[in-house]
Design an enzyme around this catalytic site. Sequence first.
Site, PDB file in Angstrom:
ATOM      1  N   HIS A 171      -5.274  -5.212   9.764  1.00 43.61           N
ATOM      2  CA  HIS A 171      -6.290  -4.598  10.620  1.00 43.61           C
ATOM      3  C   HIS A 171      -7.611  -5.355  10.490  1.00 43.61           C
ATOM      4  CE1 HIS A 171      -8.449  -2.718   7.211  1.00 43.61           C
ATOM      5  NE2 HIS A 171      -7.226  -2.527   6.691  1.00 43.61           N
TER       6      HIS A 171
ATOM      7  N   CYS B 158      -4.078  -3.028   2.021  1.00 46.40           N
ATOM      8  CA  CYS B 158      -3.899  -3.575   3.369  1.00 46.40           C
ATOM      9  C   CYS B 158      -4.391  -5.021   3.450  1.00 46.40           C
ATOM     10  CB  CYS B 158      -4.663  -2.718   4.375  1.00 46.40           C
ATOM     11  SG  CYS B 158      -3.884  -1.118   4.667  1.00 46.40           S
TER      12      CYS B 158
END
Length: 362
Positions: A320, A336
């Site tokens: 992301h 992440c």
Amino acid sequence: MKRPLLIGLCVLAIAATGVLAAMVPIGGAQSPPPSTDTTTTTESTTTAPETTTEATTTTTTTTSRPPKGHPKPKLIPPAVTVGGIHVGGLSATAAYIVVRAAFRAPLVLQAGAHRAMVNPDNLGAIAYAKAAVAHARSAAPGAAVPLAVSIHGRAVRELVDSLAKKYGREPIDAKLLLRRLRPYITEGQPGKTLDRKASVAAILQALRENRRTGIELPWVEIPQEITRKTFGSVVVIRRGSNRLFLYKGMKPWHTFVVATGQSVYPTPLGRFQIVVKWKDPWWYPPASPWAKGAKPIPPGPGNPLGTRWMGLSTPGVGIHGTPDSASLGYSASHGCIRMYIPQAEWLFDHVDVGTPVYIVPA
């Protein structure tokens, strides 16, 4: 005394003469074929005062007639063929035997490098040989008489199906491997199967023409679903150097600086794939001590996920964008993979759900 002796000698002489007279016709009689002759000779002599009678002799000679010959069978005119089989000069019986034997010979089917033999009886094929031979008897010399054939189409189709299963091959898709930290895609192999419609037609035609060799069953190719050329994008993330490498198949495409997980929240290693893509996502606090008490954050400038989310097939981990660009190039996330927001938007448009993602320690 002398007179009776003289009379006796005369009687003996006359008797001897009668015997000789009776023997002459027997020795000289001729019997012309094919007749039957009977010769009768009778001699009588009367001398007073005594009478002597000689017996009758009969001779029969028989000559047999030669037997009458059987009529020769009518032969088929020269150079006549029945279903491609030469029957000229043969009798109808011999021609029928030859045609039947030729029709019952097995068919030799060639399917690429594979060869199969099948008996026409197993295909329900019936040749009307008697009718064809009857036609051949009255055909002109050199005539080609067709052989009518009845064929069980279902049996032929079932044969082709069984050969396709036996000799066919399923396609092998290209496979993705990781070699020396780079993607390697195997070539795979297309499959093949018999062209069922054309194969059935070839067998039927051979039976109708009474051919037993040169029967080619054509193949059709079954294409691969995934090939080396059409494989698509591959992502390789090097956790130790905080780099994301995008490949187009096996060809390097783009390299991005990213942030990966902290040592206490490490980004997992292994092979994954993108399972979801969201534009302008919401952020929801995970069930983790570091997010305790946090509230969901809607899309917007302060969203920790930026404007794009590409979730991986491992819980709670994805690629992301981030508003905290200072963390990029470091192990600073909670597991992440962070990117610059514009770069995350570009990557979002060049990967798909199902794109493989390797995360390696390098």
